[in-house]
Design a protein around this motif. Structure first.
Motif, mmCIF file in Angstrom:
data_model
loop_
_atom_site.group_PDB
_atom_site.id
_atom_site.type_symbol
_atom_site.label_atom_id
_atom_site.label_comp_id
_atom_site.label_asym_id
_atom_site.label_seq_id
_atom_site.Cartn_x
_atom_site.Cartn_y
_atom_site.Cartn_z
ATOM 1 N N LEU A 7 56.768 -32.910 59.401
ATOM 2 C CA LEU A 7 56.614 -33.570 60.682
ATOM 3 C C LEU A 7 55.514 -34.616 60.561
ATOM 4 N N ASP A 8 55.615 -35.678 61.336
ATOM 5 C CA ASP A 8 54.477 -36.568 61.524
ATOM 6 C C ASP A 8 53.621 -35.888 62.584
ATOM 7 N N ASN A 9 52.649 -35.096 62.141
ATOM 8 C CA ASN A 9 51.929 -34.230 63.066
ATOM 9 C C ASN A 9 51.064 -34.992 64.051
ATOM 10 N N THR A 10 50.584 -36.155 63.659
ATOM 11 C CA THR A 10 49.845 -36.970 64.615
ATOM 12 C C THR A 10 50.776 -37.459 65.723
ATOM 13 N N ALA A 11 51.967 -37.912 65.323
ATOM 14 C CA ALA A 11 52.946 -38.371 66.314
ATOM 15 C C ALA A 11 53.421 -37.209 67.182
ATOM 16 N N LEU A 12 53.608 -36.029 66.574
ATOM 17 C CA LEU A 12 53.995 -34.848 67.352
ATOM 18 C C LEU A 12 52.925 -34.524 68.386
ATOM 19 N N GLY A 13 51.674 -34.561 67.961
ATOM 20 C CA GLY A 13 50.579 -34.313 68.895
ATOM 21 C C GLY A 13 50.570 -35.305 70.039
ATOM 22 N N GLU A 14 50.837 -36.566 69.721
ATOM 23 C CA GLU A 14 50.880 -37.583 70.776
ATOM 24 C C GLU A 14 51.989 -37.289 71.777
ATOM 25 N N GLU A 15 53.126 -36.774 71.300
ATOM 26 C CA GLU A 15 54.216 -36.432 72.201
ATOM 27 C C GLU A 15 53.828 -35.268 73.116
ATOM 28 N N ILE A 16 53.083 -34.291 72.568
ATOM 29 C CA ILE A 16 52.573 -33.197 73.407
ATOM 30 C C ILE A 16 51.622 -33.762 74.457
ATOM 31 N N GLY A 17 50.729 -34.649 74.023
ATOM 32 C CA GLY A 17 49.802 -35.285 74.956
ATOM 33 C C GLY A 17 50.533 -36.083 76.018
ATOM 34 N N LYS A 18 51.607 -36.766 75.621
ATOM 35 C CA LYS A 18 52.393 -37.555 76.576
ATOM 36 C C LYS A 18 53.064 -36.642 77.596
ATOM 37 N N LEU A 19 53.611 -35.511 77.125
ATOM 38 C CA LEU A 19 54.261 -34.566 78.030
ATOM 39 C C LEU A 19 53.262 -34.020 79.045
ATOM 40 N N ALA A 20 52.069 -33.666 78.577
ATOM 41 C CA ALA A 20 51.026 -33.182 79.483
ATOM 42 C C ALA A 20 50.563 -34.290 80.420
ATOM 43 N N ALA A 21 50.498 -35.525 79.910
ATOM 44 C CA ALA A 21 50.048 -36.654 80.727
ATOM 45 C C ALA A 21 50.999 -36.905 81.897
ATOM 46 N N GLU A 22 52.300 -36.737 81.661
ATOM 47 C CA GLU A 22 53.263 -36.917 82.747
ATOM 48 C C GLU A 22 52.998 -35.919 83.870
ATOM 49 N N PHE A 23 52.669 -34.686 83.479
ATOM 50 C CA PHE A 23 52.339 -33.655 84.461
ATOM 51 C C PHE A 23 51.038 -33.989 85.175
ATOM 52 N N ILE A 24 50.052 -34.442 84.428
ATOM 53 C CA ILE A 24 48.759 -34.796 85.013
ATOM 54 C C ILE A 24 48.915 -35.966 85.981
ATOM 55 N N ASN A 25 49.687 -36.969 85.601
ATOM 56 C CA ASN A 25 49.874 -38.139 86.463
ATOM 57 C C ASN A 25 50.586 -37.794 87.764
ATOM 58 N N GLU A 26 51.404 -36.749 87.741
ATOM 59 C CA GLU A 26 52.097 -36.318 88.952
ATOM 60 C C GLU A 26 51.196 -35.525 89.894
ATOM 61 N N ASN A 27 50.159 -34.908 89.341
ATOM 62 C CA ASN A 27 49.377 -33.951 90.129
ATOM 63 C C ASN A 27 47.911 -34.318 90.343
ATOM 64 N N PHE A 28 47.427 -35.356 89.670
ATOM 65 C CA PHE A 28 46.000 -35.648 89.744
ATOM 66 C C PHE A 28 45.770 -37.150 89.856
ATOM 67 N N THR A 29 44.603 -37.497 90.348
ATOM 68 C CA THR A 29 44.218 -38.898 90.515
ATOM 69 C C THR A 29 42.837 -39.110 89.904
ATOM 70 N N ALA A 30 42.402 -40.356 89.894
ATOM 71 C CA ALA A 30 41.074 -40.662 89.372
ATOM 72 C C ALA A 30 39.980 -40.003 90.213
ATOM 73 N N ASP A 31 40.258 -39.763 91.479
ATOM 74 C CA ASP A 31 39.284 -39.114 92.361
ATOM 75 C C ASP A 31 39.388 -37.589 92.323
ATOM 76 N N ASP A 32 40.450 -37.098 91.770
ATOM 77 C CA ASP A 32 40.685 -35.649 91.658
ATOM 78 C C ASP A 32 41.237 -35.374 90.262
ATOM 79 N N LYS A 33 40.342 -35.376 89.285
ATOM 80 C CA LYS A 33 40.761 -35.327 87.885
ATOM 81 C C LYS A 33 41.162 -33.917 87.445
ATOM 82 N N ALA A 34 42.132 -33.871 86.542
ATOM 83 C CA ALA A 34 42.533 -32.602 85.938
ATOM 84 C C ALA A 34 41.473 -32.157 84.943
#
Length: 344
Positions: free
Chosen positions: A145-172
């Protein structure tokens, strides 16, 4: 472990394991390794030696169980054994595979640098060598696996969840669960952190970084994080153990399934039944994973296909840029989980 002792143990395992299959939880062993089986009496067209970092890992146990089924169906002779994450033990196992005359060795390294010499000796003896997970030099081919790229995909998946539920004034509040002593998992962890930074909208803060490989350790360490950061909502990790451990810690923290707040989630990689069941439940903290080929059956099928290609490789195959064969990744969540479960 001395070579003579390893040889005796391996031979004994090959005989006794004819009546055994690999289960989702490997049995305890006093020999310093865990033997998940050997099937003989096939057509003799291919003899395979497999040494795995650990069969206590649910992901590896699940995939190897399916791989055994496929090798039996094809009539291949094989020995599948783990090294209990001990590089010296794994070196001995590789040496014994060469001594017993296998056609191809598949190795999932405990420490890739520590087994380079043993793998070179296998190549020099005319044995093909396939590495799963690490870009090794002394192999016929690496399946990675390209483990760095895999990690980025995990981060992207979590980021989508964070962007749906949190704001700059209410950070995750985010906790990263890594395992930096293993090179590929360190790369994965660094990729996760990069993905969060790349895809989040200035609406998160990493409040804790902890270690975890298997579920019990991950659960204990997440419980410690929650004592210091009881409002930590998002947990990202490098494998099945971190997801299963974090999920259990959060279930206890909030009082059980159905009581997890909507803005609390766990995101990792690997594909195990426990992960899938937790996601499928819909009322636990496990929310999504970045998987590989798909189900255990999908991954085992792709693995055996790669083993067969390595076994048949000529001198000009897998040279240069082709020495590394990179595996695909895909997101697994509620949208496609039933299809994945069907292949487990």
């Amino acid at each position: 472990m001395k070579k003579k002792v390893v040889s005796i143990l391996l031979c004994a395992a090959m005989v006794s394991a004819m009546a055994m299959g690999c289960s989702s939880e490997a049995p305890a062993s006093d020999s310093g390794s865990e033997d998940s089986g050997s099937e003989e009496g096939g057509d003799g067209s291919l003899t395979i030696g497999i040494t795995i970092q650990s069969l206590k890992n649910d992901y590896w146990a699940g995939v190897m169980s399916k791989l055994e089924e496929l090798m039996k169906d094809k009539g291949y002779e094989y020995t599948l054994i783990d090294c209990e994450d001990n590089a010296a033990t794994q070196v001995g196992q590789i040496e014994n595979f060469v001594t017993t005359g296998v056609d191809v060795i598949m190795v999932h390294p405990s420490d890739p640098d520590a087994i380079e010499t043993a793998c070179k000796e296998a190549l020099d003896a005319g044995v093909k060598v396939m590495c799963w997970d690490d870009e090794m030099e002394n192999t016929t081919a690496n399946w990675v696996l390209d483990n760095t790229a895999l990690g980025e995909e995990i981060g992207k998946l979590a980021a989508e969840f964070i962007n749906e539920n949190f704001t700059a004034d209410d950070k995750a509040e985010v906790c990263v669960i890594g395992y930096p002593s293993t090179k590929v998992l360190l790369e994965r962890q660094q990729g996760i952190e990069s993905g969060l930074e790349k895809y989040c909208e200035d609406n998160y803060e990493i409040v804790a970084t902890t270690e975890g490989l298997e579920a019990p350790e991950s659960q204990t360490n997440v419980e410690t994080v929650l004592q210091a950061h009881p409002d930590c909502q998002v947990f990202v990790g490098t494998g099945a153990g971190p997801m299963n451990g974090a999920n259990q810690a959060l279930l206890q923290h909030y009082g059980g399934a159905g009581k997890i707040p909507a803005n609390v989630g766990v995101f990792t990689t690997d594909v195990t039944m426990q992960q899938l069941d937790s996601i499928k439940a819909g009322d636990e903290a496990a929310k999504g994973i970045v998987g590989f080929e798909g189900s255990n059956t999908d991954t085992a099928s792709a693995c055996l296909e790669m083993i067969e290609k390595v076994a048949a490789a000529g001198d000009d195959d897998f040279q240069g840029e082709d020495h590394n064969t990179f595996r695909p990744t895909s997101v697994i969540n509620m949208d496609n989980i039933d299809d994945i479960l069907a292949g487990m």
